[in-house]
Design a protein around this motif. Sequence first.
Motif, PDB file in Angstrom:
ATOM      1  N   ILE A 213     -28.673  -6.534  -2.988  1.00  0.00           N
ATOM      2  CA  ILE A 213     -28.217  -5.334  -2.293  1.00  0.00           C
ATOM      3  C   ILE A 213     -27.077  -4.668  -3.060  1.00  0.00           C
ATOM      4  CG2 ILE A 213     -26.908  -4.598  -0.260  1.00  0.00           C
ATOM      5  CD1 ILE A 213     -28.654  -6.274   1.435  1.00  0.00           C
ATOM      6  N   GLN A 214     -27.170  -3.351  -3.171  1.00  0.00           N
ATOM      7  CA  GLN A 214     -26.082  -2.556  -3.744  1.00  0.00           C
ATOM      8  C   GLN A 214     -25.097  -2.234  -2.623  1.00  0.00           C
ATOM      9  OE1 GLN A 214     -25.500  -1.560  -6.867  1.00  0.00           O
ATOM     10  NE2 GLN A 214     -23.788  -0.201  -6.464  1.00  0.00           N
ATOM     11  N   VAL A 215     -23.874  -2.768  -2.726  1.00  0.00           N
ATOM     12  CA  VAL A 215     -22.873  -2.619  -1.675  1.00  0.00           C
ATOM     13  C   VAL A 215     -21.790  -1.654  -2.142  1.00  0.00           C
ATOM     14  CG1 VAL A 215     -21.223  -3.801  -0.186  1.00  0.00           C
ATOM     15  CG2 VAL A 215     -23.314  -4.966  -0.909  1.00  0.00           C
ATOM     16  N   GLU A 216     -21.496  -0.660  -1.319  1.00  0.00           N
ATOM     17  CA  GLU A 216     -20.431   0.289  -1.602  1.00  0.00           C
ATOM     18  C   GLU A 216     -19.554   0.429  -0.365  1.00  0.00           C
ATOM     19  OE1 GLU A 216     -22.317   3.759  -4.185  1.00  0.00           O
ATOM     20  OE2 GLU A 216     -23.652   3.081  -2.583  1.00  0.00           O
ATOM     21  N   GLN A 217     -18.287   0.721  -0.609  1.00  0.00           N
ATOM     22  CA  GLN A 217     -17.341   0.937   0.478  1.00  0.00           C
ATOM     23  C   GLN A 217     -16.728   2.327   0.347  1.00  0.00           C
ATOM     24  OE1 GLN A 217     -16.963  -1.022   2.948  1.00  0.00           O
ATOM     25  NE2 GLN A 217     -17.033  -3.183   2.366  1.00  0.00           N
ATOM     26  N   ILE A 218     -16.599   3.015   1.465  1.00  0.00           N
ATOM     27  CA  ILE A 218     -15.789   4.236   1.522  1.00  0.00           C
ATOM     28  C   ILE A 218     -14.524   3.867   2.277  1.00  0.00           C
ATOM     29  CG2 ILE A 218     -15.598   6.584   2.400  1.00  0.00           C
ATOM     30  CD1 ILE A 218     -18.596   6.878   2.031  1.00  0.00           C
ATOM     31  N   GLY A 219     -13.389   4.042   1.620  1.00  0.00           N
ATOM     32  CA  GLY A 219     -12.153   3.597   2.242  1.00  0.00           C
ATOM     33  C   GLY A 219     -10.959   4.413   1.808  1.00  0.00           C
ATOM     34  N   ARG A 220      -9.827   4.096   2.425  1.00  0.00           N
ATOM     35  CA  ARG A 220      -8.548   4.731   2.091  1.00  0.00           C
ATOM     36  C   ARG A 220      -7.776   3.762   1.206  1.00  0.00           C
ATOM     37  NH1 ARG A 220      -8.204   5.202   7.747  1.00  0.00           N
ATOM     38  NH2 ARG A 220      -6.200   4.110   7.726  1.00  0.00           N
ATOM     39  N   PHE A 221      -7.442   4.214   0.000  1.00  0.00           N
ATOM     40  CA  PHE A 221      -6.859   3.320  -0.987  1.00  0.00           C
ATOM     41  C   PHE A 221      -5.461   3.783  -1.394  1.00  0.00           C
ATOM     42  CE2 PHE A 221     -11.422   2.799  -1.402  1.00  0.00           C
ATOM     43  CZ  PHE A 221     -11.561   1.420  -1.478  1.00  0.00           C
ATOM     44  N   GLY A 222      -4.553   2.799  -1.497  1.00  0.00           N
ATOM     45  CA  GLY A 222      -3.231   3.045  -2.052  1.00  0.00           C
ATOM     46  C   GLY A 222      -2.268   3.741  -1.106  1.00  0.00           C
ATOM     47  N   GLN A 223      -1.001   3.733  -1.501  1.00  0.00           N
ATOM     48  CA  GLN A 223       0.063   4.403  -0.766  1.00  0.00           C
ATOM     49  C   GLN A 223       0.930   5.175  -1.753  1.00  0.00           C
ATOM     50  OE1 GLN A 223       2.132   1.206   1.293  1.00  0.00           O
ATOM     51  NE2 GLN A 223       0.866   1.479   3.110  1.00  0.00           N
ATOM     52  N   ALA A 224       1.697   6.112  -1.234  1.00  0.00           N
ATOM     53  CA  ALA A 224       2.613   6.880  -2.077  1.00  0.00           C
ATOM     54  C   ALA A 224       3.858   7.232  -1.272  1.00  0.00           C
ATOM     55  CB  ALA A 224       1.940   8.146  -2.601  1.00  0.00           C
ATOM     56  N   TYR A 225       4.975   7.304  -1.971  1.00  0.00           N
ATOM     57  CA  TYR A 225       6.245   7.662  -1.335  1.00  0.00           C
ATOM     58  C   TYR A 225       6.302   9.169  -1.133  1.00  0.00           C
ATOM     59  CZ  TYR A 225      11.235   8.480  -0.701  1.00  0.00           C
ATOM     60  OH  TYR A 225      12.451   8.890  -0.220  1.00  0.00           O
ATOM     61  N   ASP A 226       6.768   9.581   0.052  1.00  0.00           N
ATOM     62  CA  ASP A 226       6.907  10.997   0.388  1.00  0.00           C
ATOM     63  C   ASP A 226       8.386  11.299   0.603  1.00  0.00           C
ATOM     64  OD1 ASP A 226       6.882  13.563   1.417  1.00  0.00           O
ATOM     65  OD2 ASP A 226       5.108  13.232   2.665  1.00  0.00           O
ATOM     66  N   PRO A 227       9.020  12.050  -0.311  1.00  0.00           N
ATOM     67  CA  PRO A 227      10.462  12.314  -0.167  1.00  0.00           C
ATOM     68  C   PRO A 227      10.789  13.221   1.011  1.00  0.00           C
ATOM     69  CG  PRO A 227       9.552  13.627  -1.956  1.00  0.00           C
ATOM     70  CD  PRO A 227       8.454  12.701  -1.508  1.00  0.00           C
ATOM     71  N   ARG A 228       9.793  13.865   1.594  1.00  0.00           N
ATOM     72  CA  ARG A 228      10.070  14.778   2.699  1.00  0.00           C
ATOM     73  C   ARG A 228      10.507  14.036   3.951  1.00  0.00           C
ATOM     74  NH1 ARG A 228       4.451  17.970   2.427  1.00  0.00           N
ATOM     75  NH2 ARG A 228       3.779  15.781   2.297  1.00  0.00           N
ATOM     76  N   ASP A 229       9.997  12.815   4.144  1.00  0.00           N
ATOM     77  CA  ASP A 229      10.425  12.032   5.307  1.00  0.00           C
ATOM     78  C   ASP A 229      10.786  10.601   4.926  1.00  0.00           C
ATOM     79  OD1 ASP A 229       7.954  10.979   4.747  1.00  0.00           O
ATOM     80  OD2 ASP A 229       7.003  11.653   6.607  1.00  0.00           O
ATOM     81  N   ALA A 230      10.884  10.348   3.606  1.00  0.00           N
ATOM     82  CA  ALA A 230      11.295   9.034   3.087  1.00  0.00           C
ATOM     83  C   ALA A 230      10.398   7.910   3.591  1.00  0.00           C
ATOM     84  CB  ALA A 230      12.756   8.754   3.430  1.00  0.00           C
ATOM     85  N   THR A 231       9.086   8.180   3.683  1.00  0.00           N
ATOM     86  CA  THR A 231       8.131   7.155   4.103  1.00  0.00           C
ATOM     87  C   THR A 231       7.144   6.882   2.975  1.00  0.00           C
ATOM     88  OG1 THR A 231       6.635   8.814   5.051  1.00  0.00           O
ATOM     89  CG2 THR A 231       8.294   7.838   6.524  1.00  0.00           C
ATOM     90  N   THR A 232       6.518   5.721   3.045  1.00  0.00           N
ATOM     91  CA  THR A 232       5.463   5.352   2.106  1.00  0.00           C
ATOM     92  C   THR A 232       4.199   5.095   2.907  1.00  0.00           C
ATOM     93  OG1 THR A 232       7.033   4.363   0.555  1.00  0.00           O
ATOM     94  CG2 THR A 232       4.733   3.694   0.357  1.00  0.00           C
ATOM     95  N   ALA A 233       3.145   5.844   2.607  1.00  0.00           N
ATOM     96  CA  ALA A 233       1.915   5.745   3.390  1.00  0.00           C
ATOM     97  C   ALA A 233       0.744   6.236   2.557  1.00  0.00           C
ATOM     98  CB  ALA A 233       2.035   6.569   4.678  1.00  0.00           C
ATOM     99  N   TRP A 234      -0.453   6.001   3.086  1.00  0.00           N
ATOM    100  CA  TRP A 234      -1.660   6.507   2.432  1.00  0.00           C
ATOM    101  C   TRP A 234      -1.658   8.027   2.477  1.00  0.00           C
ATOM    102  CZ3 TRP A 234      -5.679   9.467   4.525  1.00  0.00           C
ATOM    103  CH2 TRP A 234      -6.767   9.662   3.674  1.00  0.00           C
ATOM    104  N   THR A 235      -2.142   8.656   1.401  1.00  0.00           N
ATOM    105  CA  THR A 235      -2.158  10.110   1.337  1.00  0.00           C
ATOM    106  C   THR A 235      -3.240  10.580   0.385  1.00  0.00           C
ATOM    107  OG1 THR A 235      -0.816  12.082   0.896  1.00  0.00           O
ATOM    108  CG2 THR A 235      -0.475  10.190  -0.546  1.00  0.00           C
TER     109      THR A 235
END
Length: 701
Positions: A213-235
């Motif tokens: 079987i060919q298996v693929e995933q669609i997902g949300r990958f990685g995080q990044a820092y946002d200086p606008r609210d000083a948070t780190t989250a997926w974007t």
Amino acid sequence: MARALFISVVFWLALVMPATAGPLAGLIAAIPAIAALGSTAASLIGWGVTAALAIGASLLLAPKAQTPTPSDVSGVVKQDVPARWVHRGRRRVGGALLFAEVKAGNLHLLIANQHGRCEAFERTLLDGHEVVLDGLGLVTGIVGSGENPYPLYTIQVVTRPGTDDQTAVGELTGTFPELWTSDHRVRGTALTYIWQGYVDPENFSKVYPNRIIQVEQIGRFGQAYDPRDATTAWTQNIALLLGDYLTSADGMQIASGYINMPRLAAAADLCDEEVPIKGGSTIPRYNGGLSYSMDADPASIISRYLTAMDGRLTLLADGTVGIDAGAFSEPTVIFDDSCIIGYELRAGGDPASEANDIRAQFTFAGADYVAADADPWRDEADIAASGEAKTATLSLFEVEHHNHARRLMKLAAARALPAYQGSITTNLKGLEAWDQRFVRIRGTLYSLDHTFEVLNIALDPATMTVTLQVVSLAAAAYAFDAETEEGTAPTIPDDDDAATIGPPEGLTVTRSYRTVSSGVRAPVLEVAWDAPLRAYSTAQAQISVHGAGAWRDITLVRDANPPQAGLAESVSDGTEYDVRVRWRAPDTDWSTISTETAIGDPDAPDAPTAVAATPVGGGSVDILWLAPVSARYAGARIYGNDVDDFATADLLSDLPGAPSPNLQSHRLTGLAADTWYFWVTAVNGSGVESAEAGSGATTIT
């Protein structure tokens, strides 16, 4: 050594520069900060100290390395030392095979989806179809079809997010304790485990049409820092993703203090700004995603981020790196004859790079993140005036919406056919353009009064002059009317069941050959068909002798995902064959049959030479000729006529023969007494004839 060089340049510039040169003072203040970035990072920002000091958009102008396509990152690869892939944003991914073992008829696979963290595996696709998983990860059906081609307890999918505290896959530790223990956690790597259960042999090809079987995933990958609210989250914000790459341990490793956070915040705001799309909705201006191998050239990765947001990097006067997204701003810096020393401007674009037909491929999120062609951006007026379409193709696989791709294509078109481009040389006032994307140039040459985009700035300390590489770019290039300029997006297919998919289209069968030995050619049939928009499972192509209905499979050529070509090699020269193809999982109807004759040697041999006819009496004549000396020569054919017209001549003899440098002959008998004309042709192994060679008139008695 590098720091010593920078300090020396700073000291030298301090001696020769005027005390009032404000921009130059900022430039000097920034130089020690370049050294602090590290040699690799500094070079990537585009700085160098030579006879002149160059700053600007060198990364934007550098040739891009080949950009990975969606199919490059959605497949599963098996390598001894696989490349580590990093994904950012929402991506459709496969991965590297880490473990593959069979026990009790069940196949166990472990795939590394990415180096780093997956925020969420949102959708799982098996053989190109999204499946429904229960709480244990068991497949219970195909989304939207109401059917489950997989028997209960046949396939299980279990994931790990790539966190530092993730546990080993229990299904592996329980089944293979001697191979996989609780210490095999593969921390820092997002994983997918697949259990492919045993199926009776009579049902195996139906349940597993591709065997594995060919298996693929669609997902949300990685995080990044946002200086606008000083948070780190997926974007999916391109500016924030670039900032993360520049500062992350897996990226450029630049200390975050060297990133100008106010500029990054402004770029992030611009990327998130809602822009209208065709039909009345909106999307963020510059959002998307990116996949790259960790052994890829960092400059190419940065260039891809910048291209996706029409952005640029700039080293600022305070020594920080400015990240900017593309937007037009009315120039505040104006150059005129009072400060311009010289021009090297030409009207129009560079003939070697100008284009009036911009093409692009992008990642189409609306069709499950497959590669798609954007509607071409064509300058019909220039095509008509020049008499040709000059095409340039953009790889925009970081872009996920057709509107986004078309906006970048419009900008590319404006830069490919500018009103003016080249350079101007100014006095030190030119340094005011440092950190300016747009300037206005007014001058007597060409009666200029245009807005230009600054591509590069170089200071020559010896002459205290500044040279700016520029291209004209007006505000209209950034204006975009979605209803009239977005064009026609690729079609999103309906639910992918057999009834809506339909059989493959565009089936073509082409005669070809392969050389086996000593120049001998064996026939093959090359088969091709159109690819669907979605990445469906492998096709099945079959061949049969024409009308016999004895179908057998054709070998697929796996240079695409899914394969879109096949090669039938075990075919007989001169035999007519039927070919058909269908999609698997779900099984579609067969395509319309295409019929072709296998020809091993389609090229005619050279014609015979020295053809002569010698009458011997009694209605007989000896025909003589020299055959072409070639391994492809397989015989000769002799034709005759009572008029000098080969087109109406009769075939008198079909002679097999081998290539030989000696004169060949054949006696014809039983001919009527008359004036005759004879011709000889050479024949190859597939019966393809050469041009004829004639003997001239001969009297038969």
